[in-house]
Design an enzyme around this catalytic site. Structure first.
Site, PDB file in Angstrom:
ATOM      1  N   GLU A 158       0.858  -1.188   0.000  1.00 50.92           N
ATOM      2  CA  GLU A 158       0.000   0.000   0.000  1.00 50.92           C
ATOM      3  C   GLU A 158       0.891   1.234   0.000  1.00 50.92           C
ATOM      4  O   GLU A 158       1.955   1.220   0.631  1.00 50.92           O
ATOM      5  CB  GLU A 158      -0.921  -0.006   1.224  1.00 50.92           C
ATOM      6  N   HIS A 188      -8.021   1.102   1.738  1.00 47.41           N
ATOM      7  CA  HIS A 188      -7.842   0.798   3.169  1.00 47.41           C
ATOM      8  C   HIS A 188      -8.590   1.801   4.060  1.00 47.41           C
ATOM      9  O   HIS A 188      -8.006   2.495   4.885  1.00 47.41           O
ATOM     10  CB  HIS A 188      -6.352   0.786   3.527  1.00 47.41           C
TER      11      HIS A 188
HETATM   12  N1  NAI Z   1      -9.564  -2.526   6.686  1.00 51.31           N
HETATM   13  C1  NAI Z   1      -9.351  -1.880   7.780  1.00 51.31           C
HETATM   14  O1  NAI Z   1      -9.331  -0.674   7.797  1.00 51.31           O
HETATM   15  C2  NAI Z   1      -9.146  -2.628   9.049  1.00 51.31           C
HETATM   16  C3  NAI Z   1      -8.612  -3.873   9.042  1.00 51.31           C
HETATM   17  N2  NAI Z   1      -8.457  -4.559  10.202  1.00 51.31           N
HETATM   18  C4  NAI Z   1      -7.893  -5.920  10.120  1.00 51.31           C
HETATM   19  O2  NAI Z   1      -8.879  -6.825  10.570  1.00 51.31           O
HETATM   20  C5  NAI Z   1      -8.263  -7.795  11.375  1.00 51.31           C
HETATM   21  C6  NAI Z   1      -9.265  -8.371  12.343  1.00 51.31           C
HETATM   22  O3  NAI Z   1      -9.638  -7.383  13.269  1.00 51.31           O
HETATM   23  P1  NAI Z   1     -10.386  -7.774  14.632  1.00 51.31           P
HETATM   24  O4  NAI Z   1     -11.659  -8.470  14.358  1.00 51.31           O
HETATM   25  O5  NAI Z   1     -10.441  -6.552  15.428  1.00 51.31           O
HETATM   26  O6  NAI Z   1      -9.334  -8.784  15.253  1.00 51.31           O
HETATM   27  P2  NAI Z   1      -9.559  -9.800  16.421  1.00 51.31           P
HETATM   28  O7  NAI Z   1      -8.229 -10.127  16.931  1.00 51.31           O
HETATM   29  O8  NAI Z   1     -10.583  -9.302  17.364  1.00 51.31           O
HETATM   30  O9  NAI Z   1     -10.165 -11.074  15.660  1.00 51.31           O
HETATM   31  C7  NAI Z   1      -9.428 -11.869  14.805  1.00 51.31           C
HETATM   32  C8  NAI Z   1      -9.996 -13.262  14.859  1.00 51.31           C
HETATM   33  O10 NAI Z   1      -9.352 -14.047  13.885  1.00 51.31           O
HETATM   34  C9  NAI Z   1      -9.150 -15.338  14.435  1.00 51.31           C
HETATM   35  N3  NAI Z   1      -8.096 -16.006  13.706  1.00 51.31           N
HETATM   36  C10 NAI Z   1      -6.761 -15.868  13.816  1.00 51.31           C
HETATM   37  N4  NAI Z   1      -6.151 -16.691  12.946  1.00 51.31           N
HETATM   38  C11 NAI Z   1      -7.116 -17.357  12.274  1.00 51.31           C
HETATM   39  C12 NAI Z   1      -7.115 -18.337  11.257  1.00 51.31           C
HETATM   40  N5  NAI Z   1      -5.971 -18.796  10.747  1.00 51.31           N
HETATM   41  N6  NAI Z   1      -8.290 -18.801  10.838  1.00 51.31           N
HETATM   42  C13 NAI Z   1      -9.459 -18.354  11.366  1.00 51.31           C
HETATM   43  N7  NAI Z   1      -9.516 -17.434  12.333  1.00 51.31           N
HETATM   44  C14 NAI Z   1      -8.351 -16.932  12.781  1.00 51.31           C
HETATM   45  C15 NAI Z   1      -8.793 -15.061  15.871  1.00 51.31           C
HETATM   46  O11 NAI Z   1      -8.989 -16.194  16.673  1.00 51.31           O
HETATM   47  C16 NAI Z   1      -9.759 -13.939  16.202  1.00 51.31           C
HETATM   48  O12 NAI Z   1     -10.965 -14.434  16.729  1.00 51.31           O
HETATM   49  C17 NAI Z   1      -7.115  -7.044  12.038  1.00 51.31           C
HETATM   50  O13 NAI Z   1      -6.081  -7.921  12.378  1.00 51.31           O
HETATM   51  C18 NAI Z   1      -6.683  -6.075  10.988  1.00 51.31           C
HETATM   52  O14 NAI Z   1      -5.659  -6.644  10.243  1.00 51.31           O
HETATM   53  C19 NAI Z   1      -8.836  -4.025  11.377  1.00 51.31           C
HETATM   54  C20 NAI Z   1      -9.377  -2.785  11.437  1.00 51.31           C
HETATM   55  C21 NAI Z   1      -9.522  -1.951  10.287  1.00 51.31           C
HETATM   56  O1  AKG Z   2      -6.964   3.244   9.539  1.00 53.48           O
HETATM   57  C1  AKG Z   2      -5.888   2.729   9.304  1.00 53.48           C
HETATM   58  O2  AKG Z   2      -4.923   3.337   8.918  1.00 53.48           O
HETATM   59  C2  AKG Z   2      -5.675   1.250   9.520  1.00 53.48           C
HETATM   60  C3  AKG Z   2      -6.898   0.502   9.809  1.00 53.48           C
HETATM   61  C4  AKG Z   2      -6.523  -0.911  10.023  1.00 53.48           C
HETATM   62  O3  AKG Z   2      -6.262  -1.639   9.108  1.00 53.48           O
HETATM   63  C5  AKG Z   2      -6.413  -1.414  11.358  1.00 53.48           C
HETATM   64  O4  AKG Z   2      -6.940  -0.777  12.273  1.00 53.48           O
HETATM   65  O5  AKG Z   2      -5.794  -2.455  11.526  1.00 53.48           O
END
Ligand code: NAI
Ligand code: AKG
Length: 898
Positions: A712, A742
């Site tokens: 990115e 993103h």
């Molecule tokens: N697009 C964006 O702007 C954003 C992206 N994210 C991404 O989303 C991801 C998830 O966020 P949350 O739900 O807050 O995380 P979280 O940690 O609360 O949940 C992640 C879940 O994935 C599960 N997990 C881990 N490895 C796995 C696998 N191999 N197979 C199946 N399940 C598995 C974990 O057990 C956990 O329950 C973050 O790590 C981040 O990378 C988060 C926020 C914003």
């Molecule tokens: O807002 C961002 O810059 C990142 C969001 C995201 O991917 C995260 O919270 O993990």
């Protein structure tokens, strides 16, 4: 008279004498179509102009007046040129005439070439007609050549899982021994969207008898479409034909121009006329009345162009639209349906339709907007003269510039006042922060780190102002940049700072952290921490904090939006409309109610989404490596394969880990239902994107949405190209793939809450050494030292997790009273925090030296000591110690605020 065909066509209309400037009437010859580059450039200019006009009615009126005054009036410039130059101008016109003659010849030759190939195609069409009507069976070779790999691969089970199985139900009703291919042409026409919109249920009963559609060229420029019918109860004609005539003279550039079309009279059997309906009107007695109605068969009764001297009355623009539609229908049947009927029958041709270029669909009667039609006419009139267009656009730009308007791409704006959180501080509390009062909320008499003004903080990637303000309020030196930094710039800056705040784009790997000699903490103002080498940071005493759930809701809401957007093809429709194309379709568009959502990773985001999706009437299944309690009626499934097999929509919410890299690749796409959708807002590495591109091209998945990518860019700009990711261009070319930069967590609410949450963690760590919320160190806290405890200091000792360290530390501390102590470890790093009393300023140097010596003894990776005291700030001994330690900022003490 038959009821007029309602609806109108957008964008590139089939040329008519009325609607078409003489320089823009390509017929079938692809050789004549403008090339892509020229289209783009013109489109851009035209769009820019249109946008300026739309925003400025005064401008339209100025331009209109200007044009009106110019029409038919020589400017005087040519006439005033010296006679020798005038002569040359006349000569050039003569040369141009020769060019025009050649262009006309070119078009005629193209037409001849078309005819020549048409003669070659004809035996194939005849064979097709025989197979369709059961008079001939295809040979084994033909069958083998026609079977695509995909058809062979699709298992019965996969077939059963398609979203739409209505076709199969219909097919089951056809007896095995039915001759040929029943309803071949009707099915093909129904897949051809322009035609499908015209076919009513009643028409279908008649079109079932359609046995072939053919065409022939005329001796004069033009062509005839011939529809062969088997005997039927509706009309007696065996064939119905429609003839399209081009004008004898070609237009500017040699293009053919439609002149008019003639249809054949349909000999309806009694009470079977499909182009009228009967209505009973009840006044004093019942009167039966026939009223023209929508029907495909109106195609054989085409509208007549107005003659030149005919008055343009009300409805003239309606005729014009009907003519456009009629010519477009003729083109579509000639150019698309007849040559590739089998692909229309199977529906495969639809994937090759470029709606942006060839408009396919027409509005329903109910949605027709006559006013718009006449507006369009006005627009066309304005742009008819191509020679005037560039100057109009440039004039428009000048006027726009003068009036302060921008011709640049505008993005949508939300009503800030409506949506802005009432106060950033209080808002954060609503998303989980209320569980503990924030550091900055505490009463006055607060202790803060010694020499806070020396603490340097670098914030990258436009960290929200809530975070910036909280840190600045502590007296730290805060530098905030809008974007991330290139590696060399980052290294130069990070050497100097004690704390860095980043979001998802800044990569803090070991190479960079090695340079960060002063760094004590990293604040990830986001959820993901994969961008930081957490282990390296821990082993070097650098605490990493994030915001574990402040943007979860925003991501979950985006998922809901994307599920619906994909199901309804909103991305495509919106893009088409922005290009001026009206493309009203329902094929391949679905409600989400009753569909199955498969959530991979049921953490903060996945579980939020689960609740929202059920509220929309979706069935939710999820897969997670942990055994997690289901919310609502969601069901956990045992394997990823099971989830992929069952879900209509798959969304990914797992962290970036070695196990999640390319978690969805070729093998997984094969397991997904045909026509299902995939959404990834986790991390770019989780999907094998070339495999996604293939799955999308093959039609295995109906759509996808991506918010995250393996690489990115550091900031905003035109960076989403093959230099960034080698497949970017391919991805960009795919329809019904939503690409977002993103922005899953990019809402005012989320960023505001994250700013508060992460800055609060950083402040507590810097000022008190509390690691609650750290993702790479053990979480350790002690109640604060207060101003009532003047001779206390806090010792923080981060060390390798090996036996014997505590004993040695406590031996050093034993000279004082240990008021409270806490220690914890996480993998190979341990964290000790102790508050000791009766410490004078003089003792501090001793303590520090002893601990420092101990650190060398215990391990080379002894990480950091921090001594804190609530003694007055201006103690000369303390100043001495902090000066000696300024590089690592290993020693600090409290001073009293306020
Ligand atoms: N697009 C964006 O702007 C954003 C992206 N994210 C991404 O989303 C991801 C998830 O966020 P949350 O739900 O807050 O995380 P979280 O940690 O609360 O949940 C992640 C879940 O994935 C599960 N997990 C881990 N490895 C796995 C696998 N191999 N197979 C199946 N399940 C598995 C974990 O057990 C956990 O329950 C973050 O790590 C981040 O990378 C988060 C926020 C914003
Ligand atoms: O807002 C961002 O810059 C990142 C969001 C995201 O991917 C995260 O919270 O993990």
């Amino acid at each position: 008279m038959a009821e007029p065909i309602k609806g109108r066509k957008a964008e590139q209309a089939a040329p008519t004498p009325q609607n078409t400037p003489a320089n823009n009437a390509p017929i079938s010859s692809r050789a004549q179509q403008p090339n892509v580059a020229s289209i783009k450039e013109e489109d851009l200019d035209a769009r820019a102009a249109a946008s300026i006009f739309a925003q400025n009615p005064k401008l339209i009126s100025i331009m209109q007046n200007k044009l009106d005054s110019l029409v038919g009036r020589p400017s005087g410039y040519i006439e005033s040129l010296p006679p020798t130059i005038q002569r040359r101008v006349a000569g050039l016109k003569g040369v141009q005439k020769d060019h025009a003659k050649l262009e006309a010849q070119f078009q005629e030759e193209v037409l001849e070439l078309e005819k020549k190939y048409f003669a070659k195609f004809t035996p194939l069409y005849e064979k097709r007609a025989k197979i369709v009507n059961g008079k001939l069976e295809p040979t084994e070779e033909e069958v083998a050549a026609g079977k695509t790999a995909e058809e062979q691969e699709e298992s019965e089970e996969q077939k059963a899982e398609r979203l739409d199985t209505s076709g199969e139900e219909a097919a089951k009703k056809i007896p095995d021994d039915a001759p040929g291919i029943p309803e071949f042409w009707l099915s093909a026409m129904k897949n051809q969207i322009t035609l499908a919109e015209l076919i009513t249920d009643r028409d279908e009963s008649a079109l079932k008898y359609l046995s072939d559609i053919r065409m022939e060229y005329l001796d004069r420029p033009g062509f005839r479409l011939i529809f062969d019918f088997a005997e039927n109860e509706f009309f007696t004609n065996k064939t119905l034909s429609k003839t399209y005539f081009y004008q004898e003279d070609t237009g500017y550039g040699g293009d053919f121009i439609y002149d008019h079309a003639e249809g054949e009279n349909i000999e309806w059997k009694p009470n079977q006329d499909l182009t009228v309906r009967t209505e009973n009107t009840k006044q004093t007695r019942i009167i039966k009345k026939t009223i023209p109605t929508n029907s495909f068969f109106n195609f054989f009764n085409p509208p007549k162009p107005l003659k030149e001297d005919e008055e343009e009355e009300d409805g003239a623009s309606d005729i014009e639209e009907r003519l456009e539609l009629d010519y477009q229908l003729g083109e579509d049947i000639k150019e698309k349906l007849i040559p590739r009927a089998i692909d229309w029958f199977t529906g495969e041709a639809l994937q090759y339709e470029e709606f942006g270029e060839d408009d396919e669909d027409y509005d329903d009667e109910d949605d027709e907007d006559d006013d718009e039609g006449s507006d369009d006419k006005d627009d066309e009139d304005e742009t008819d003269d191509d020679q005037d267009l560039p100057s109009m656009i440039s004039a428009a730009r000048d006027i726009a510039r003068a009036s302060g308007q921008s011709t640049q791409h505008e993005v949508s704006r939300s009503p800030e006042v409506t949506f802005r959180p009432s106060s950033p501080g209080s808002y954060g509390g609503g998303i989980g922060l209320s569980r503990v009062p924030t550091y900055s909320d505490r009463p006055a008499k607060q202790l803060t780190a010694f020499a806070t003004e020396d603490i340097k903080i670098l914030l990258l990637e436009n960290v929200n102002q809530t975070g910036r303000e909280a840190l600045t309020k502590q007296g730290y030196q805060v530098e905030a940049l809008k974007s991330s930094l290139a590696e060399d710039q980052l290294i130069a800056k990070i050497r100097d700072v004690h704390v860095i705040g980043i979001r998802s784009k800044t990569k803090l790997n070991a190479r960079i952290l090695k340079e960060a000699k002063n760094l004590i903490a990293i604040g990830c103002f986001c959820i993901g921490t994969n961008q930081v080498d957490l282990q390296y940071a821990a082993q070097h005493g650098i605490a990493v904090f994030n915001s574990p759930f402040s943007n979860s809701r925003s991501v979950a809401e985006l998922m809901v939006a994307e599920v619906i957007t994909l199901a309804r093809q909103l991305g495509d429709r919106s893009m088409e409309m922005h290009q001026g194309t009206w493309n009203k379709v329902s094929t391949g568009c679905w409600e989400v109610r009753g569909k199955t959502l498969g959530i991979v990773g049921y953490g903060h985001i996945g579980s939020q989404l689960s609740v929202l999706a059920e509220a929309l009437g979706m069935s939710v299944i999820y897969y997670d490596t942990l055994n997690l309690m289901a919310l609502g009626s969601a069901k956990q499934v045992g394997t990823l394969d099971t989830l992929l097999h069952q879900a209509d929509f798959v969304t990914l919410h797992v962290p970036e880990l070695p196990e999640t890299k390319n978690m969805i690749g070729k093998a997984q796409f094969e397991l997904m239902k045909k026509g299902s959708y995939l959404i990834n807002a986790s991390r770019g590495s989780v999907i094998d994107i070339p495999a996604l591109i293939e799955a999308s091209r093959s039609g295995k998945i109906a759509g996808a949405a991506l918010d995250v990518y393996p690489s990115e860019p550091a900031g905003n700009g035109d960076f989403f190209n093959n230099e960034l990711n080698s497949w970017a261009k391919d991805l960009r070319s795919l329809k019904n793939i939503i690409l977002t930069p993103h922005i899953g967590g990019s809402t005012e609410e989320a960023q505001s809450a994250i700013g508060i949450e992460v800055s609060d963690s950083l402040i507590r760590y810097v000022n008190e050494g509390v690691t609650v919320g750290a993702v790479n160190l053990p979480e350790v806290t002690l109640r604060s030292v207060t101003t009532d405890e003047p001779d206390h200091i806090r010792v923080i000792f981060i060390h390798r997790n090996v036996p014997g360290v505590l004993k040695k530390v406590n031996e050093i501390l034993s000279e004082h009273n240990v008021e409270k102590q806490m220690t914890d470890s996480r993998r190979d790093v341990a964290y000790l925090m102790a508050d000791i009393s009766n410490v004078s300023g003089r003792n501090l140097q001793e303590l520090y030296d002893s601990l420092e010596a101990l650190s060398c003894m215990v391990s080379e990776i002894l990480l950091r000591h921090m001594l804190t005291s609530c003694s007055p700030h201006h103690d000369p001994d303390i100043a001495l110690i902090t000066d000696t330690l300024e590089v690592k900022w290993a020693f600090a003490r409290y001073k009293t605020l306020g």
